[in-house]
Design a protein around this motif. Structure first.
Motif, PDB file in Angstrom:
ATOM      1  N   THR A 108      -2.001   6.861   9.269  1.00 12.06           N
ATOM      2  CA  THR A 108      -2.462   5.791   8.377  1.00 12.06           C
ATOM      3  C   THR A 108      -1.606   5.742   7.109  1.00 12.06           C
ATOM      4  O   THR A 108      -1.189   4.665   6.681  1.00 12.06           O
ATOM      5  CB  THR A 108      -3.951   5.990   8.011  1.00 12.06           C
ATOM      6  N   ALA A 109      -1.335   6.904   6.535  1.00 14.21           N
ATOM      7  CA  ALA A 109      -0.518   6.960   5.317  1.00 14.21           C
ATOM      8  C   ALA A 109       0.892   6.428   5.588  1.00 14.21           C
ATOM      9  O   ALA A 109       1.437   5.666   4.780  1.00 14.21           O
ATOM     10  CB  ALA A 109      -0.460   8.388   4.778  1.00 14.21           C
ATOM     11  N   ASN A 110       1.480   6.809   6.712  1.00 18.36           N
ATOM     12  CA  ASN A 110       2.816   6.323   7.058  1.00 18.36           C
ATOM     13  C   ASN A 110       2.822   4.811   7.273  1.00 18.36           C
ATOM     14  O   ASN A 110       3.756   4.119   6.866  1.00 18.36           O
ATOM     15  CB  ASN A 110       3.351   7.035   8.297  1.00 18.36           C
ATOM     16  N   ARG A 111       1.763   4.313   7.913  1.00 20.73           N
ATOM     17  CA  ARG A 111       1.658   2.870   8.125  1.00 20.73           C
ATOM     18  C   ARG A 111       1.541   2.146   6.775  1.00 20.73           C
ATOM     19  O   ARG A 111       2.236   1.154   6.528  1.00 20.73           O
ATOM     20  CB  ARG A 111       0.439   2.549   9.006  1.00 20.73           C
ATOM     21  N   LEU A 112       0.709   2.676   5.882  1.00 19.73           N
ATOM     22  CA  LEU A 112       0.542   2.059   4.560  1.00 19.73           C
ATOM     23  C   LEU A 112       1.833   2.158   3.738  1.00 19.73           C
ATOM     24  O   LEU A 112       2.193   1.207   3.031  1.00 19.73           O
ATOM     25  CB  LEU A 112      -0.619   2.709   3.806  1.00 19.73           C
ATOM     26  N   MET A 113       2.505   3.286   3.859  1.00 23.90           N
ATOM     27  CA  MET A 113       3.774   3.464   3.143  1.00 23.90           C
ATOM     28  C   MET A 113       4.782   2.427   3.632  1.00 23.90           C
ATOM     29  O   MET A 113       5.448   1.772   2.836  1.00 23.90           O
ATOM     30  CB  MET A 113       4.303   4.881   3.374  1.00 23.90           C
ATOM     31  N   GLY A 114       4.870   2.268   4.946  1.00 25.35           N
ATOM     32  CA  GLY A 114       5.789   1.288   5.520  1.00 25.35           C
ATOM     33  C   GLY A 114       5.457  -0.126   5.091  1.00 25.35           C
ATOM     34  O   GLY A 114       6.344  -0.909   4.742  1.00 25.35           O
ATOM     35  N   ARG A 115       4.179  -0.455   5.092  1.00 25.47           N
ATOM     36  CA  ARG A 115       3.758  -1.806   4.674  1.00 25.47           C
ATOM     37  C   ARG A 115       4.055  -2.032   3.192  1.00 25.47           C
ATOM     38  O   ARG A 115       4.493  -3.105   2.805  1.00 25.47           O
ATOM     39  CB  ARG A 115       2.264  -2.012   4.947  1.00 25.47           C
ATOM     40  N   THR A 116       3.826  -1.012   2.392  1.00 20.54           N
ATOM     41  CA  THR A 116       4.088  -1.144   0.953  1.00 20.54           C
ATOM     42  C   THR A 116       5.581  -1.330   0.700  1.00 20.54           C
ATOM     43  O   THR A 116       5.978  -2.128  -0.154  1.00 20.54           O
ATOM     44  CB  THR A 116       3.572   0.098   0.199  1.00 20.54           C
ATOM     45  N   LEU A 117       6.405  -0.605   1.456  1.00 20.40           N
ATOM     46  CA  LEU A 117       7.860  -0.704   1.267  1.00 20.40           C
ATOM     47  C   LEU A 117       8.421  -2.050   1.711  1.00 20.40           C
ATOM     48  O   LEU A 117       9.546  -2.394   1.343  1.00 20.40           O
ATOM     49  CB  LEU A 117       8.562   0.440   2.002  1.00 20.40           C
ATOM     50  N   THR A 118       7.657  -2.816   2.500  1.00 18.48           N
ATOM     51  CA  THR A 118       8.141  -4.136   2.910  1.00 18.48           C
ATOM     52  C   THR A 118       8.026  -5.159   1.795  1.00 18.48           C
ATOM     53  O   THR A 118       8.601  -6.239   1.884  1.00 18.48           O
ATOM     54  CB  THR A 118       7.379  -4.666   4.136  1.00 18.48           C
ATOM     55  N   VAL A 119       7.299  -4.821   0.744  1.00 15.37           N
ATOM     56  CA  VAL A 119       7.132  -5.739  -0.382  1.00 15.37           C
ATOM     57  C   VAL A 119       8.264  -5.499  -1.373  1.00 15.37           C
ATOM     58  O   VAL A 119       8.450  -4.394  -1.869  1.00 15.37           O
ATOM     59  CB  VAL A 119       5.765  -5.531  -1.075  1.00 15.37           C
ATOM     60  N   GLU A 120       9.014  -6.539  -1.640  1.00 14.80           N
ATOM     61  CA  GLU A 120      10.098  -6.454  -2.612  1.00 14.80           C
ATOM     62  C   GLU A 120       9.762  -7.344  -3.800  1.00 14.80           C
ATOM     63  O   GLU A 120       9.639  -8.559  -3.667  1.00 14.80           O
ATOM     64  CB  GLU A 120      11.427  -6.915  -1.996  1.00 14.80           C
TER      65      GLU A 120
END
Length: 170
Positions: free
Chosen positions: A46-58
């Protein structure tokens, strides 16, 4: 409206940094060691998924700088990066140096020494860059503090385990 727009975008930039730091702290917290393997794996996914989703925001707010401000920003960034690169070699010295850089960025009376050279470099930066430099130093110091707590807890656990083993041998 333009300034409000820039302020909102800057707030989003900061919120993204805070979210990433929170997710990272959860992944590396001591509490993760006290849950079952299955729960830990699920939380990490879950943390990795959230981290990945957060990193998609520029979100990016460009700062208008003159040549001298650009040079000052590069110099300040280089000074911080040099300390960060030496973090693993001497954690305590790096922490003290980061604290002296942070002291140079704050208007409050710092607890320790101030890096006068860094202060003069930061003063040459644009106001927005000064705020970003200060935030970066705050984040680095907070991460160091959290790392030290984790190391202390691990050392305490190791010594407790050793003591338990020694008591059983007696």
């Amino acid at each position: 409206r333009v300034e409000a727009f820039r302020d909102a975008a800057s707030a989003m930039e900061q919120e993204k940094e805070i979210l990433l730091e929170m997710i990272h702290n959860i992944q590396n917290s001591q509490d993760m060691r006290h849950i079952s393997e299955g729960e830990r794996e699920e939380l990490n996914l879950t943390a990795n998924r959230l981290m990945g989703r957060t990193l998609t925001v520029e979100v990016s707010v460009e700062t208008i700088r003159n040549a001298q401000q650009q040079e000052s920003l590069l110099h300040a960034t280089k000074m911080i990066d040099e300390i960060v690169n030496k973090l693993l070699d001497d954690l305590e010295d790096a922490k003290m140096r980061l604290m002296s850089l942070y002291g140079a960025c704050t208007s409050d009376v710092p607890a320790g020494p101030i890096d006068q050279k860094f202060q003069s470099v930061v003063i040459g930066c644009a106001i927005e860059d000064q705020k970003k430099i200060k935030r970066r130093l705050e984040t680095l110091l907070r991460n160091l503090e959290n790392s030290e707590k984790s190391i202390t807890l691990l050392e305490h656990q190791k010594s407790s385990v050793r003591q338990s083993c020694n008591n059983k041998q007696d």
